[in-house]
Design an enzyme around this catalytic site. Structure first.
Site, PDB file in Angstrom:
ATOM      1  N   SER A  75       0.826  -1.216   0.000  1.00  0.00           N
ATOM      2  CA  SER A  75       0.000   0.000   0.000  1.00  0.00           C
ATOM      3  C   SER A  75       0.854   1.257   0.000  1.00  0.00           C
ATOM      4  O   SER A  75       0.562   2.214  -0.731  1.00  0.00           O
ATOM      5  CB  SER A  75      -0.934   0.008   1.219  1.00  0.00           C
ATOM      6  N   HIS A 105      -4.548   3.402   7.865  1.00  0.00           N
ATOM      7  CA  HIS A 105      -4.354   3.654   6.427  1.00  0.00           C
ATOM      8  C   HIS A 105      -4.838   5.065   6.078  1.00  0.00           C
ATOM      9  O   HIS A 105      -4.153   5.791   5.359  1.00  0.00           O
ATOM     10  CB  HIS A 105      -5.134   2.637   5.594  1.00  0.00           C
TER      11      HIS A 105
END
Length: 168
Positions: A16, A50
């Protein structure tokens, strides 16, 4: 010009972060498409971390299945992740072949836009074979979808311990 990039690797391999860095190099205002369904508090915390990592330059979209509902023409988008996206179809349809067909069709509709797509996925089949039949079915589904996306991708990157290795 349409471009598809696939970033794959194991859990906590840096997928990510790599996708986000790449998106920010390609655009000052990238899109983040989150495919996760929040199942429990631990996962909610993971999603929060995140989100915290991304700044105000990001446009955030939460979409569990129908990515093609979103017009990303001319944009750079991180789609995080194929694994969770597959999970959503798998639990809804309860059949590997039906889920795979539906996901492939949705992938084709979604990527039929003039945009840069950076897909994140997991290599869950790299470990041992699960003793659980449902997990084996999902691993098959995930592996086949990864192969499909990789076949359509202009570039494939494997993340190993935070290091990007160009595969295609």
């Amino acid at each position: 010009m349409k471009r598809i990039i696939l970033i794959t690797g194991g859990q906590r391999s840096g997928k990510s972060e790599q996708a986000e860095r790449l998106a920010l190099r390609l655009s000052t205002n990238p899109v983040y498409v989150a495919t996760a369904h929040v199942w429990d508090d631990e996962f909610r915390e993971r999603v929060r971390r995140h989100q915290e990592r991304r700044g105000p330059e990001w446009t955030n979209i939460e979409e569990e299945q129908l990515l093609s509902r979103h017009d990303l023409t001319g944009r750079v988008a991180v789609i995080d992740c194929i694994t969770l996206w597959c999970t959503n179809f798998f639990f809804q349809l309860q059949d590997v072949q039906k889920a795979l067909s539906a996901i492939k069709a949705e992938f084709d509709r979604f990527t039929n836009q003039d945009a840069t797509f950076i897909f994140v996925t997991n290599e869950i089949g790299s470990g041992g074979v699960s003793t659980d039949a449902v997990q084996r079915q999902f691993t098959d589904l995930q592996g086949w979808m990864n192969q499909y996306v990789a076949s359509k991708a202009d570039e494939v990157i494997l993340m190993v311990s935070g290091i990007a290795v160009k595969i295609k």
